[in-house]
Design a protein around this motif. Structure first.
Motif, short mmCIF file in Angstrom:
data_model
loop_
_atom_site.label_atom_id
_atom_site.label_comp_id
_atom_site.label_asym_id
_atom_site.label_seq_id
_atom_site.Cartn_x
_atom_site.Cartn_y
_atom_site.Cartn_z
N ARG A 240 1.07 6.06 0.73
CA ARG A 240 0.37 4.89 1.25
C ARG A 240 0.38 4.90 2.79
N ASN A 241 -0.45 4.06 3.37
CA ASN A 241 -0.43 3.76 4.79
C ASN A 241 -0.03 2.30 4.93
N PRO A 248 -3.49 7.66 4.24
CA PRO A 248 -2.04 7.89 4.33
C PRO A 248 -1.63 9.13 5.11
#
Length: 413
Positions: A240-241, A248
């Motif tokens: 994820r970011n 990401p």
């Protein structure tokens, strides 16, 4: 000449004269000759704290490692944390903590009390054990932890002079794993905030504040948590970011892969563009015992905040003894906001947020946007009078002062 702006582009400095000395000795000469001057790091502050109407002195070439020992490392203040960390790794030592971005300079970070996360981790300034300060006449003043002026000189906003060299505490190198958990229930956060924020070496909660649950919890830990949930939040199954919808690839490695602490504690990789690009930032700090109540107050503003937000972040930081640190003598919870670059609307919203947090003795981050009054700062920074005396002692002629310092710190306006 071309105007000079900060990293985000929301601040244009009042001068285009930027001095770039290549040695501490040259910096001493430049400062001694100047009538008015301000230190400038990697320009990641969103306020006018670094502004000057005369000259700016950039530390970009003052970026050498002076000495690496078993307990401390001494560096020039312009070195970036990511570059320092990689060098330390080759000597088997590490810094205790990092901010979200490894791109910022050591000098700028400690001057504004920039921090990472971790209920037992102090801000980056807390690791300073000694510093060398170039004062108004170009001479160097050396201060060490335990000296009477030391706690006033570390988080100094550039008001005392240019910090040329810094000694930082180091520890034996260590590895961490990074896990992301999704949809952490708000009920769990409000009931177990302290435990959640202390559940790893470093923990960050990311939210847009209007979600039915906290979007993601980032837990950096030495423990293997594979397959486990975190206070009711299931683990993410792919990288994820921190910023919802962002790719990401510029975030540090996740999914429990073990790696050096300097490559897990920052949220973003050194080699990629930090964070989301064009943005504004705000951060408010409250005593840890008020954290859950502050969350409830902020959730009441979610409909106003969310349309302007990229993402918000909740973190814990340990107390220190540094006079102008937002964490002075209080374990704290910090509420960070990464805003869309809609300056007028964000500035119009900040008074509502600050009013909601005022009952909790909120302190703003010096390098991020805030609109509070000097009187409000005076009420929550008990060492401001002592700091003013130190400024007048070391810079009686006002060589390092600017409008921001005169208004918010020195009480001259």
């Amino acid at each position: 000449m071309q105007s000079v702006a900060n990293w985000a582009g929301n601040v244009t400095y009042s001068t285009d004269r930027v001095l770039r000395p290549r040695s501490v000795e040259e910096a001493q000469e430049r400062i001694a000759q100047a009538e008015s001057i301000r230190p400038l790091g990697t320009r990641h502050s969103f306020t006018l704290v670094a502004d000057s109407e005369s000259s700016l002195l950039s530390t970009e070439h003052l970026n050498r490692i002076v000495e690496i020992g078993t307990d401390t490392v001494t560096v020039e203040a312009g070195i970036r944390y990511g570059e320092l960390a990689a060098a330390l790794s080759g000597h088997g030592v590490a810094l205790r903590n990092f901010a979200s971005l490894p791109h910022i300079s050591v000098g700028g970070a400690i001057a504004t009390s920039t921090h990472g996360s971790g209920a037992r981790n102090q801000s980056l300034a807390g690791s300073v054990s000694a510093l060398e300060l170039i004062t108004a006449d170009g001479s160097i003043r050396r201060l060490r932890r335990g000296d009477s002026e030391f706690d006033g000189a570390v988080v100094s906003l550039g008001a005392l002079g240019l910090v040329a060299r810094v000694s930082l505490d180091v520890v034996p190198a260590f590895d961490l794993r990074q896990y992301v958990f999704e949809q952490l229930p708000w009920s769990a956060v409000e009931a177990n905030l302290d435990a959640i924020l202390a559940g790893g070496y470093s923990v960050s909660l990311f939210t847009t504040w209007d979600e039915p649950a906290v979007g993601t919890a980032w837990v950096k830990t030495s423990d293997a948590l594979d397959g486990q949930s975190y206070f009711g939040a299931p683990p993410a199954t792919e990288a994820r970011n921190p910023v919802p919808g962002a790719h990401p690839e510029n975030a540090t490695e996740q999914l429990g892969a073990s790696g050096p602490s300097y490559d897990r504690l920052p949220h973003f990789r050194l080699e990629f563009t930090p964070s989301s690009g064009d943005e504004l930032q705000t951060e408010y700090i409250v005593p840890r015992e008020h954290g859950a109540a502050a969350i409830s107050a902020l959730r009441g503003l979610s409909s106003a905040m969310s349309p302007l937000l990229y993402v918000g972040e909740i973190r814990a930081i340990a107390a220190d003894t540094l006079w102008l640190s937002p964490f002075y003598e209080q374990d704290s919870v910090a509420f960070h906001f990464t805003w869309q670059p809609r300056t007028a609307k964000v500035l119009a919203l900040l008074p509502q947020i600050e009013s909601a947090l005022a009952p909790f003795r909120m302190r703003p981050h010096w390098g991020k946007l805030f609109v509070g009054s000097p009187a409000a700062l005076e009420a929550v920074y008990p060492k401001l009078p002592a700091f003013r005396r130190l400024v007048h002692e070391l810079d009686g002629g006002g060589k390092f002062r600017n409008a921001f310092l005169r208004r918010y710190v020195l009480g001259d306006e």
